[in-house]
Scaffold this motif. Structure first.
Motif, PDB file in Angstrom:
ATOM      1  N   SER A 116      34.691  16.238  63.551  1.00 16.05           N
ATOM      2  CA  SER A 116      35.470  16.375  62.314  1.00 16.05           C
ATOM      3  C   SER A 116      36.949  16.156  62.523  1.00 16.05           C
ATOM      4  O   SER A 116      37.673  15.856  61.576  1.00 16.05           O
ATOM      5  CB  SER A 116      35.258  17.772  61.722  1.00 16.05           C
ATOM      6  N   HIS A 117      37.437  16.328  63.760  1.00 12.57           N
ATOM      7  CA  HIS A 117      38.873  16.312  64.035  1.00 12.57           C
ATOM      8  C   HIS A 117      39.551  17.326  63.105  1.00 12.57           C
ATOM      9  O   HIS A 117      39.149  18.477  63.074  1.00 12.57           O
ATOM     10  CB  HIS A 117      39.427  14.899  63.888  1.00 12.57           C
ATOM     11  N   GLU A 118      40.563  16.907  62.348  1.00 10.60           N
ATOM     12  CA  GLU A 118      41.234  17.870  61.461  1.00 10.60           C
ATOM     13  C   GLU A 118      40.653  17.886  60.049  1.00 10.60           C
ATOM     14  O   GLU A 118      41.076  18.669  59.210  1.00 10.60           O
ATOM     15  CB  GLU A 118      42.738  17.556  61.386  1.00 10.60           C
TER      16      GLU A 118
ATOM     17  N   MET B 260      33.904  26.560  65.359  1.00  6.57           N
ATOM     18  CA  MET B 260      34.442  25.995  64.136  1.00  6.57           C
ATOM     19  C   MET B 260      35.957  26.252  64.083  1.00  6.57           C
ATOM     20  O   MET B 260      36.406  27.366  64.365  1.00  6.57           O
ATOM     21  CB  MET B 260      33.774  26.619  62.913  1.00  6.57           C
ATOM     22  N   PRO B 261      36.767  25.232  63.741  1.00 10.38           N
ATOM     23  CA  PRO B 261      38.214  25.439  63.668  1.00 10.38           C
ATOM     24  C   PRO B 261      38.581  26.535  62.671  1.00 10.38           C
ATOM     25  O   PRO B 261      37.995  26.642  61.595  1.00 10.38           O
ATOM     26  CB  PRO B 261      38.743  24.075  63.201  1.00 10.38           C
ATOM     27  N   ALA B 262      39.560  27.345  63.041  1.00  6.13           N
ATOM     28  CA  ALA B 262      39.976  28.450  62.177  1.00  6.13           C
ATOM     29  C   ALA B 262      40.446  27.958  60.819  1.00  6.13           C
ATOM     30  O   ALA B 262      40.176  28.592  59.788  1.00  6.13           O
ATOM     31  CB  ALA B 262      41.077  29.248  62.861  1.00  6.13           C
TER      32      ALA B 262
ATOM     33  N   ALA C 214      27.019  24.261  60.307  1.00  2.00           N
ATOM     34  CA  ALA C 214      27.294  23.586  61.571  1.00  2.00           C
ATOM     35  C   ALA C 214      28.503  22.684  61.397  1.00  2.00           C
ATOM     36  O   ALA C 214      28.709  22.088  60.338  1.00  2.00           O
ATOM     37  CB  ALA C 214      26.080  22.772  62.011  1.00  2.00           C
ATOM     38  N   ASN C 215      29.285  22.583  62.465  1.00  2.54           N
ATOM     39  CA  ASN C 215      30.483  21.756  62.408  1.00  2.54           C
ATOM     40  C   ASN C 215      30.676  20.914  63.665  1.00  2.54           C
ATOM     41  O   ASN C 215      31.236  19.828  63.606  1.00  2.54           O
ATOM     42  CB  ASN C 215      31.714  22.638  62.177  1.00  2.54           C
ATOM     43  N   SER C 216      30.229  21.418  64.808  1.00  2.00           N
ATOM     44  CA  SER C 216      30.481  20.688  66.047  1.00  2.00           C
ATOM     45  C   SER C 216      29.506  19.527  66.188  1.00  2.00           C
ATOM     46  O   SER C 216      28.368  19.587  65.711  1.00  2.00           O
ATOM     47  CB  SER C 216      30.349  21.625  67.246  1.00  2.00           C
ATOM     48  N   PRO C 217      29.932  18.436  66.859  1.00  2.00           N
ATOM     49  CA  PRO C 217      29.014  17.321  67.091  1.00  2.00           C
ATOM     50  C   PRO C 217      27.762  17.743  67.836  1.00  2.00           C
ATOM     51  O   PRO C 217      26.683  17.183  67.602  1.00  2.00           O
ATOM     52  CB  PRO C 217      29.864  16.343  67.907  1.00  2.00           C
ATOM     53  N   ILE C 218      27.874  18.732  68.719  1.00  2.00           N
ATOM     54  CA  ILE C 218      26.713  19.151  69.498  1.00  2.00           C
ATOM     55  C   ILE C 218      25.681  19.834  68.615  1.00  2.00           C
ATOM     56  O   ILE C 218      24.486  19.512  68.665  1.00  2.00           O
ATOM     57  CB  ILE C 218      27.148  20.065  70.660  1.00  2.00           C
ATOM     58  N   SER C 219      26.105  20.787  67.786  1.00  2.00           N
ATOM     59  CA  SER C 219      25.130  21.480  66.942  1.00  2.00           C
ATOM     60  C   SER C 219      24.559  20.555  65.877  1.00  2.00           C
ATOM     61  O   SER C 219      23.348  20.550  65.628  1.00  2.00           O
ATOM     62  CB  SER C 219      25.750  22.730  66.307  1.00  2.00           C
ATOM     63  N   MET C 220      25.415  19.732  65.243  1.00  2.00           N
ATOM     64  CA  MET C 220      24.905  18.800  64.239  1.00  2.00           C
ATOM     65  C   MET C 220      24.036  17.724  64.884  1.00  2.00           C
ATOM     66  O   MET C 220      23.028  17.300  64.307  1.00  2.00           O
ATOM     67  CB  MET C 220      26.069  18.159  63.476  1.00  2.00           C
TER      68      MET C 220
END
Length: 367
Positions: free
Chosen positions: A43-45, A111-113, A27-33
């Motif tokens: 996470s921004h960059e 998730m960012p590429a 998980a990476n997005s604030p919504i899923s986490m």
């Protein structure tokens, strides 16, 4: 938030991962986490991921500046890195500890590429898959507390409509009406998430961006807006007329309202999303405006503004208790006007019902 604890949500995901044949969810997005563990950090960059194994183990790799927030959310297994250092050795350690060399891994769809590519470079033999099909099986069905929050957000949007109507007058701009809606939603305890105000020909653009267009006497004004309460969102569309409405506008409004009501009536447990779209669309097609209904009937709503289920033509997804989605048919006549009516509905124990108040039974005239 949901009545489930973080431990229960992680256990549910682990069980779903086993059922889907997936070894780890990243998980990476604030919504899923946030949904899984109450960790709403973006996470921004920077490289950040909450890894959840099919056995139920979790580990967070995060920037040092996010570590304290993670601890407060109850995550104990944390590996952090500081700006100027490379976080990928931490991911490589995780991959080695969990034996992920040739594993099947799911990641957040958004998730960012740049982050996914770095993970793939560490694990070139692993199979990376979209994670949304797995996570949406958990997030899609809302429990009683989630429904309560969605209903509260819907109520705020309903009540804010009065401010929007009061702001509509000849010479007022779309942005001024937008400001009135957003200010009222915020004053009522909601966090405004989006607002479209489209006047005249602009209303024929379903995703028009509010601008400085001045409202004129004798034209349609469409308002599509929403807010969130504890992250759970609302989404409502109402269409009115500035001045005395002409016969064509009244006719199109009645058709769209009938389509909206048909879609709501069709929204029941054990029917397909496609059948709800078909029931809605049939009213517009039979009225001779089928080519001007240019989008799906609706979309799911929760922590995300758009999520499963999608009320889309031919979609075989079977609706069940706890589903929450929009019914929002529209007719868009390019260069003239557009009319859309949207409520959020949910499937309850005794069938479908609306979280919003009913739209007006006739086109509202603001004179």
């Amino acid at each position: 938030m949901s009545t489930l604890t973080s431990t229960q949500r992680v256990e549910r995901l682990a069980s779903q991962l086993r059922e889907d044949g997936i070894d780890v969810y990243f998980a990476n997005s604030p919504i899923s986490m946030g949904y899984l563990h109450g960790f709403w950090e973006g996470s921004h960059e920077r490289f950040l991921t909450l890894a959840i194994r099919s056995t139920g183990e979790i580990r967070l790799i995060c920037p040092a500046l996010s570590k304290n927030q993670a601890l407060r959310s109850g995550i104990s297994e944390i590996q952090s890195w500081e700006d100027g250092t490379d976080p990928m050795p931490l991911f490589a350690n995780l991959a080695a500890d969990w034996n992920l060399k040739s594993a099947i891994l799911a990641v957040d769809d958004d998730m960012p590429a740049q982050m996914l590519l770095k993970m793939q470079a560490v694990l070139p033999a692993a199979l990376f898959k979209p994670g949304l099909p797995t996570l949406s099986k958990l997030m899609r069905y809302k429990d009683a507390n989630e429904i309560r929050l969605l209903k509260e957000a819907a109520s705020i949007a309903d009540r804010a409509l009065t401010s929007g109507l009061e702001a509509i007058k000849p010479g007022a701009t779309e942005r001024e009406v937008e400001r009135a809606l957003n200010n009222t939603m915020e004053n009522l305890g909601g966090k405004p998430t989006f607002c479209i105000v489209a006047a005249g020909p602009n209303s024929a653009e379903p995703h028009h961006l509010s601008d400085g267009t001045a409202i004129k006497q004798g034209e349609i004004v469409l308002m599509d807006f929403g807010c969130s309460v504890d992250g759970y969102q609302s989404d409502i569309t109402r269409t009115v007329f500035c001045g005395q409405a002409d016969d064509e506008a009244k006719k199109v409004y009645d058709i769209v309202l009938n389509a909206h009501n048909a879609g709501r009536a069709a929204s029941q447990a054990d029917v397909t999303a496609g059948s709800v779209d078909a029931a809605t669309r049939k009213v517009i097609v039979d009225s001779g405006y089928g080519e001007y209904f240019i989008h799906r009937t609706g979309h799911g709503l929760g922590l995300r503004g758009h999520e499963e289920p999608y009320i889309l033509g031919g979609d075989p997804t079977v609706l069940q208790q706890g589903d929450v989605f929009s019914i929002e048919p529209g007719i868009y006549l390019p260069g003239k006007f557009g009319i859309r009516i949207e409520n959020i509905v949910t499937i309850g124990e005794f069938g479908g019902y609306s979280l919003n108040e009913n739209p007006s039974s006739e086109l509202i005239e603001i004179v």
